[in-house]
Design a protein around this motif. Structure first.
Motif, PDB file in Angstrom:
ATOM      1  N   GLU B 178       0.836  -1.207   0.000  1.00  0.00           N
ATOM      2  CA  GLU B 178       0.000   0.000   0.000  1.00  0.00           C
ATOM      3  C   GLU B 178       0.869   1.254   0.000  1.00  0.00           C
ATOM      4  O   GLU B 178       0.558   2.228  -0.695  1.00  0.00           O
ATOM      5  CB  GLU B 178      -0.929  -0.007   1.225  1.00  0.00           C
ATOM      6  CG  GLU B 178      -1.926   1.128   1.164  1.00  0.00           C
ATOM      7  CD  GLU B 178      -3.110   0.921   2.097  1.00  0.00           C
ATOM      8  OE1 GLU B 178      -3.026   0.035   2.974  1.00  0.00           O
ATOM      9  OE2 GLU B 178      -4.095   1.653   1.945  1.00  0.00           O
ATOM     10  N   ASP B 179       1.955   1.216   0.754  1.00  0.00           N
ATOM     11  CA  ASP B 179       2.887   2.359   0.760  1.00  0.00           C
ATOM     12  C   ASP B 179       3.394   2.648  -0.648  1.00  0.00           C
ATOM     13  O   ASP B 179       3.452   3.802  -1.080  1.00  0.00           O
ATOM     14  CB  ASP B 179       4.096   2.058   1.664  1.00  0.00           C
ATOM     15  CG  ASP B 179       3.727   2.167   3.135  1.00  0.00           C
ATOM     16  OD1 ASP B 179       2.647   2.707   3.433  1.00  0.00           O
ATOM     17  OD2 ASP B 179       4.526   1.690   3.975  1.00  0.00           O
ATOM     18  N   VAL B 180       3.760   1.581  -1.324  1.00  0.00           N
ATOM     19  CA  VAL B 180       4.308   1.749  -2.681  1.00  0.00           C
ATOM     20  C   VAL B 180       3.227   2.298  -3.618  1.00  0.00           C
ATOM     21  O   VAL B 180       3.480   3.196  -4.432  1.00  0.00           O
ATOM     22  CB  VAL B 180       4.881   0.404  -3.206  1.00  0.00           C
ATOM     23  CG1 VAL B 180       5.234   0.503  -4.690  1.00  0.00           C
ATOM     24  CG2 VAL B 180       6.114   0.001  -2.406  1.00  0.00           C
ATOM     25  N   LEU B 181       2.011   1.777  -3.440  1.00  0.00           N
ATOM     26  CA  LEU B 181       0.904   2.260  -4.275  1.00  0.00           C
ATOM     27  C   LEU B 181       0.628   3.746  -4.026  1.00  0.00           C
ATOM     28  O   LEU B 181       0.426   4.516  -4.976  1.00  0.00           O
ATOM     29  CB  LEU B 181      -0.364   1.464  -3.963  1.00  0.00           C
ATOM     30  CG  LEU B 181      -0.542   0.173  -4.736  1.00  0.00           C
ATOM     31  CD1 LEU B 181      -1.762  -0.566  -4.224  1.00  0.00           C
ATOM     32  CD2 LEU B 181      -0.683   0.444  -6.234  1.00  0.00           C
ATOM     33  N   LYS B 182       0.627   4.109  -2.750  1.00  0.00           N
ATOM     34  CA  LYS B 182       0.385   5.517  -2.411  1.00  0.00           C
ATOM     35  C   LYS B 182       1.444   6.400  -3.038  1.00  0.00           C
ATOM     36  O   LYS B 182       1.155   7.484  -3.550  1.00  0.00           O
ATOM     37  CB  LYS B 182       0.410   5.693  -0.879  1.00  0.00           C
ATOM     38  CG  LYS B 182      -0.868   5.279  -0.192  1.00  0.00           C
ATOM     39  CD  LYS B 182      -0.717   5.497   1.306  1.00  0.00           C
ATOM     40  CE  LYS B 182      -1.961   5.023   2.045  1.00  0.00           C
ATOM     41  NZ  LYS B 182      -1.723   4.913   3.493  1.00  0.00           N
ATOM     42  N   LEU B 183       2.687   5.894  -2.960  1.00  0.00           N
ATOM     43  CA  LEU B 183       3.792   6.644  -3.538  1.00  0.00           C
ATOM     44  C   LEU B 183       3.567   6.848  -5.034  1.00  0.00           C
ATOM     45  O   LEU B 183       3.718   7.963  -5.564  1.00  0.00           O
ATOM     46  CB  LEU B 183       5.106   5.874  -3.303  1.00  0.00           C
ATOM     47  CG  LEU B 183       6.329   6.410  -4.039  1.00  0.00           C
ATOM     48  CD1 LEU B 183       6.800   7.727  -3.413  1.00  0.00           C
ATOM     49  CD2 LEU B 183       7.474   5.402  -4.014  1.00  0.00           C
ATOM     50  N   MET B 184       3.178   5.775  -5.709  1.00  0.00           N
ATOM     51  CA  MET B 184       2.995   5.873  -7.159  1.00  0.00           C
ATOM     52  C   MET B 184       1.831   6.803  -7.491  1.00  0.00           C
ATOM     53  O   MET B 184       1.894   7.580  -8.451  1.00  0.00           O
ATOM     54  CB  MET B 184       2.811   4.483  -7.768  1.00  0.00           C
ATOM     55  CG  MET B 184       4.089   3.671  -7.726  1.00  0.00           C
ATOM     56  SD  MET B 184       4.109   2.272  -8.850  1.00  0.00           S
ATOM     57  CE  MET B 184       3.398   1.023  -7.854  1.00  0.00           C
ATOM     58  N   LEU B 185       0.788   6.718  -6.689  1.00  0.00           N
ATOM     59  CA  LEU B 185      -0.371   7.584  -6.916  1.00  0.00           C
ATOM     60  C   LEU B 185       0.013   9.050  -6.736  1.00  0.00           C
ATOM     61  O   LEU B 185      -0.384   9.921  -7.512  1.00  0.00           O
ATOM     62  CB  LEU B 185      -1.499   7.186  -5.954  1.00  0.00           C
ATOM     63  CG  LEU B 185      -2.835   7.875  -6.158  1.00  0.00           C
ATOM     64  CD1 LEU B 185      -3.381   7.624  -7.567  1.00  0.00           C
ATOM     65  CD2 LEU B 185      -3.865   7.405  -5.131  1.00  0.00           C
ATOM     66  N   GLU B 186       0.815   9.277  -5.716  1.00  0.00           N
ATOM     67  CA  GLU B 186       1.243  10.653  -5.446  1.00  0.00           C
ATOM     68  C   GLU B 186       2.108  11.192  -6.593  1.00  0.00           C
ATOM     69  O   GLU B 186       1.940  12.318  -7.047  1.00  0.00           O
ATOM     70  CB  GLU B 186       2.045  10.665  -4.136  1.00  0.00           C
ATOM     71  CG  GLU B 186       2.443  12.053  -3.684  1.00  0.00           C
ATOM     72  CD  GLU B 186       3.694  12.045  -2.832  1.00  0.00           C
ATOM     73  OE1 GLU B 186       3.938  11.041  -2.130  1.00  0.00           O
ATOM     74  OE2 GLU B 186       4.448  13.034  -2.914  1.00  0.00           O
ATOM     75  N   LEU B 187       3.012  10.324  -7.052  1.00  0.00           N
ATOM     76  CA  LEU B 187       3.884  10.747  -8.160  1.00  0.00           C
ATOM     77  C   LEU B 187       3.077  10.960  -9.438  1.00  0.00           C
ATOM     78  O   LEU B 187       3.359  11.855 -10.239  1.00  0.00           O
ATOM     79  CB  LEU B 187       4.984   9.702  -8.388  1.00  0.00           C
ATOM     80  CG  LEU B 187       6.005   9.584  -7.251  1.00  0.00           C
ATOM     81  CD1 LEU B 187       6.872   8.351  -7.424  1.00  0.00           C
ATOM     82  CD2 LEU B 187       6.880  10.834  -7.188  1.00  0.00           C
ATOM     83  N   ASN B 188       2.051  10.130  -9.603  1.00  0.00           N
ATOM     84  CA  ASN B 188       1.156  10.272 -10.754  1.00  0.00           C
ATOM     85  C   ASN B 188       0.466  11.632 -10.718  1.00  0.00           C
ATOM     86  O   ASN B 188       0.393  12.343 -11.730  1.00  0.00           O
ATOM     87  CB  ASN B 188       0.149   9.127 -10.734  1.00  0.00           C
ATOM     88  CG  ASN B 188      -1.047   9.361 -11.611  1.00  0.00           C
ATOM     89  OD1 ASN B 188      -2.123   9.697 -11.123  1.00  0.00           O
ATOM     90  ND2 ASN B 188      -0.872   9.199 -12.917  1.00  0.00           N
ATOM     91  N   SER B 189       0.025  12.003  -9.520  1.00  0.00           N
ATOM     92  CA  SER B 189      -0.682  13.282  -9.384  1.00  0.00           C
ATOM     93  C   SER B 189       0.281  14.446  -9.563  1.00  0.00           C
ATOM     94  O   SER B 189      -0.014  15.421 -10.244  1.00  0.00           O
ATOM     95  CB  SER B 189      -1.310  13.413  -7.990  1.00  0.00           C
ATOM     96  OG  SER B 189      -2.024  12.267  -7.703  1.00  0.00           O
ATOM     97  N   ARG B 190       1.456  14.292  -8.945  1.00  0.00           N
ATOM     98  CA  ARG B 190       2.398  15.412  -8.931  1.00  0.00           C
ATOM     99  C   ARG B 190       3.136  15.576 -10.262  1.00  0.00           C
ATOM    100  O   ARG B 190       3.308  16.679 -10.751  1.00  0.00           O
ATOM    101  CB  ARG B 190       3.402  15.203  -7.791  1.00  0.00           C
ATOM    102  CG  ARG B 190       4.103  16.468  -7.351  1.00  0.00           C
ATOM    103  CD  ARG B 190       4.402  16.478  -5.857  1.00  0.00           C
ATOM    104  NE  ARG B 190       4.953  15.228  -5.388  1.00  0.00           N
ATOM    105  CZ  ARG B 190       6.264  14.914  -5.484  1.00  0.00           C
ATOM    106  NH1 ARG B 190       7.102  15.763  -6.016  1.00  0.00           N
ATOM    107  NH2 ARG B 190       6.700  13.765  -5.016  1.00  0.00           N
ATOM    108  N   LEU B 191       3.570  14.457 -10.834  1.00  0.00           N
ATOM    109  CA  LEU B 191       4.393  14.541 -12.060  1.00  0.00           C
ATOM    110  C   LEU B 191       3.563  14.380 -13.337  1.00  0.00           C
ATOM    111  O   LEU B 191       4.030  14.661 -14.425  1.00  0.00           O
ATOM    112  CB  LEU B 191       5.499  13.470 -12.038  1.00  0.00           C
ATOM    113  CG  LEU B 191       6.429  13.486 -10.820  1.00  0.00           C
ATOM    114  CD1 LEU B 191       7.378  12.298 -10.853  1.00  0.00           C
ATOM    115  CD2 LEU B 191       7.230  14.788 -10.767  1.00  0.00           C
ATOM    116  N   GLY B 192       2.366  13.867 -13.182  1.00  0.00           N
ATOM    117  CA  GLY B 192       1.511  13.686 -14.353  1.00  0.00           C
ATOM    118  C   GLY B 192       1.911  12.504 -15.207  1.00  0.00           C
ATOM    119  O   GLY B 192       1.553  12.416 -16.392  1.00  0.00           O
ATOM    120  N   THR B 193       2.680  11.592 -14.638  1.00  0.00           N
ATOM    121  CA  THR B 193       3.106  10.409 -15.410  1.00  0.00           C
ATOM    122  C   THR B 193       1.991   9.376 -15.408  1.00  0.00           C
ATOM    123  O   THR B 193       1.347   9.142 -14.388  1.00  0.00           O
ATOM    124  CB  THR B 193       4.361   9.780 -14.766  1.00  0.00           C
ATOM    125  OG1 THR B 193       5.315  10.806 -14.541  1.00  0.00           O
ATOM    126  CG2 THR B 193       4.950   8.685 -15.631  1.00  0.00           C
TER     127      THR B 193
END
Lengths: 414, 227
Positions: B178-193
């Motif tokens: 879940e930590d990793v998923l949250k991280l990816m979601l956050e990066l998705n939101s922030r970086l737009g990847t």
């Protein structure tokens, strides 16, 4: 992150296997370094023995002698040899000269006939041609004008004589008569070649000339060249010197110069041996190469998933090949360097103490010494290093290319 | 941004012919957080591999960033992967002889960037995924979650159009996953990847902003969710 750095780390991933690969290359490089040093030593030895005892670098003879050599034609000589020597001495490419009379002789001990080969030399002149003193193991060298001889140690044993005794030989004179002569044994020699040691004796030229009724003639003149090759000098002598000498004096023959490269059986043998040893070297390296192939194949197999990962990251095939090449290069470099250094470390002391082939060389009908001294040749040693390195690196090519051709999707499945 | 049209793929598994994809149509837009879910053998990994240009379809067309990638030469696909696609694997697939920093930097080194730029971007990305101070550790000295963070950093550091993650939580416990998923979601939101997952992990499906369900090589459901 540089590829060379990754490759360096990769070779420590399976240290034991890398050590084994390095050792395989090292053993091959060491063996070939030693083999080449031994071959170089044999070459040096054959050259030394041929130049001193057989043919010189160039040999001058009556051409008829060579033609009828099997009949021991002692009457085919080089007449007026002092004049020939003078002509030769005026040539800058002539470094040293040794006029000789070959004394084919026999001695008898009880019922036994012992064949001997006398080498009659001008003892003064011979000093500039070779170091005769180095041959003496007991007693001294004979002196000019005295019926003295230096006998090969084995010959002395065969004859049952020692320093201070005398030995009588039966020989044939220039006019094909028989003559017996007696010499005082003033010294014993250790000839490097077993055949010489059990048959040869050295005696003064002037004394032999008297016994063999040679007059102003000698059997042959051996020449060492200065700078130029023997072949070139022989060619020049045949072109310039030979025509100046009257054929009548040579009993229908002529003054003939021959280079040691055409006369020495040892030289011809070594030319063949050179090729044989190079093929052996090739096999050794190919053997070591198969170890590298095996190592790289195992590495590729173990790291298949990693290859897939790198491929998916966008590493190009040629970069993957370079990675495996570099790893093999490290192993090859370490193995080649270690092997060559080890070979040098073994060859250098052996070059000083020599390898005694003793009995094995007794019956060899060539001018090869019983004790051989490996000689390291810088060029061939560098070649061994480069060759083993290149073979090791190239050996990694097939598995590296195979790795590069793996589709990432297949590689990732492992 | 990514378009797959009527994509078919069949492969041989032993003596069996497997129809992995049977005419898939899929369009993926910018900054999506998409999970492709389905049971084993449904074709989700195959679809991911084709989108990631590490496998090729038997027929159909795939476009990435407006560029047709089907039928292209291998070396062209390598260049596309190098510049536009990041991968995160189930087993992390870090290079064991490289440190966390070097694993990340490797992605940029392949792009031929200058050393200084590589260093700056790699260190920043490692900090982004919460691995500041662990740059010099090799994978063997990192936990599973930390290794997957390095893998995420490695995928993202080159600022790809899309990150493809094949079962990214399968080898992690649920908390770390879940930590990793949250991280990816956050990066998705922030970086737009754009992130595309293949998964059968319920948690990943829950986090996804779009969920495609595959069954026997066909998309049987495509659900868009609001953030």
């Amino acid at each position: 992150m540089k590829l060379w750095n990754i490759a360096l780390r990769n070779i420590f991933r399976n240290g034991r296997r890398s050590v084994l690969s390095v050792l395989a290359v090292a053993v091959a490089a060491m063996s070939i370094t030693l083999l080449f040093a031994l071959v170089e030593g044999i070459k040096e030895d054959v050259r030394h023995n041929a130049w001193n005892y057989e043919s010189g670098e160039v040999r001058l003879r009556n051409s008829q002698f060579d033609r009828y050599e099997y009949l021991n034609p002692v009457h085919y000589v080089l007449p007026n040899y002092e004049a020939v020597l003078q002509e030769l001495e005026s040539m800058p490419e002539v470094a040293a000269l040794s006029p000789r009379i070959n004394v084919n002789a026999a001695a008898f001990r009880g019922e036994r006939r012992i064949l001997a080969r006398g080498i009659a030399v001008d003892l003064e002149r011979e000093r500039s041609y070779q170091d005769l003193d180095a041959l003496v193991v007991s007693g001294r060298l004979p002196e000019s004008g005295r019926a003295e001889a230096l006998l090969g140690s084995r010959l002395a044993r065969e004859l049952g004589v020692e320093v201070g005794d005398s030995a009588t030989f039966l020989t044939q004179t220039r006019v094909r008569g028989s003559n017996a002569f007696t010499v005082d044994v003033v010294g014993l020699a250790s000839f490097p070649v077993a055949l010489l040691d059990r048959a040869a004796f050295i005696m003064p030229l002037d004394v032999a000339a008297g016994y063999l009724r040679m007059g102003d003639a000698v059997s042959e003149i051996l020449i060492k060249a200065d700078g130029r090759s023997g072949d070139a000098l022989a060619e020049r002598l045949n072109a310039e010197l030979a025509p100046r000498h009257d054929s009548e004096q040579y009993l229908g023959g002529q003054l003939q110069a021959s280079s040691w490269t055409e006369l020495s059986a040892g030289y011809r043998f070594l030319r063949i041996a050179d090729v044989v040893y190079s093929v052996i070297a090739l096999f050794f390296f190919l053997l070591a190469g198969t170890v590298i192939i095996n190592t790289t194949m195992m590495t590729v197999h173990e790291r298949t998933q990693e290859i897939g990962t790198l491929g998916s990251m966008g590493m190009r095939g040629r970069e993957l090949v370079r990675l495996f090449f570099t790893e093999a290069a490290y192993l090859g470099f370490a193995g080649s360097l270690f092997g060559v250094l080890l070979g040098v470390a073994v060859a250098v002391p052996l070059g000083r103490v020599g390898i005694d082939f003793g009995a094995a060389m007794e019956m060899v009908e060539m001018d090869i010494s019983t004790v051989l001294y490996p000689v390291l040749n810088f060029r061939s040693t560098v070649w061994v290093f480069l060759y083993s390195f290149v073979v090791a690196v190239l050996a990694s090519f097939p598995p590296a290319v195979r790795a590069a051709r793996l589709r990432p999707v297949d590689a990732l499945r492992g | 941004m990514i378009s797959a049209q009527v994509v078919h793929k069949t492969y041989i598994d032993g003596e069996t012919q497997v129809h992995a994809l049977r005419g898939i149509d899929l369009n993926i837009g910018e900054a999506e957080f998409l999970a492709i879910a389905g049971p084993s053998g449904s074709g989700k990994s195959t679809l991911l591999n084709i989108i990631g240009c590490i496998d090729t379809p038997d027929s159909g067309e795939v476009q990435i960033d407006g560029e047709l990638v089907t039928g292209r030469k291998t070396r062209d696909l390598v260049e596309i992967r190098r510049a536009k696609i990041g991968f995160v694997f189930q087993n992390f697939n870090l290079i064991p002889v490289l440190t966390a920093y070097e694993n990340v930097a490797m992605s940029l080194a392949l792009l031929g960037l200058r050393e200084a730029e590589i260093r700056e971007r790699s260190m920043t990305m490692l900090a982004e995924v919460g691995l500041q101070g662990m740059e010099d550790r090799r994978p063997s000295r990192l936990s599973g979650g930390q290794q997957q963070r390095v893998a995420v950093a490695r995928a993202l550091v080159k600022e790809p159009l899309i990150v493809l993650a094949d079962e990214p939580t399968a080898n992690l416990d649920s908390e770390t996953g879940e930590d990793v998923l949250k991280l990816m979601l956050e990066l998705n939101s922030r970086l737009g990847t754009t992130f595309v997952f293949s998964t059968h992990d319920q948690m990943v499906m829950e986090y996804a902003r779009r969920l495609c369900l595959l069954h026997d090589g066909l998309i049987v459901s495509d659900e868009h969710r609001s953030a």
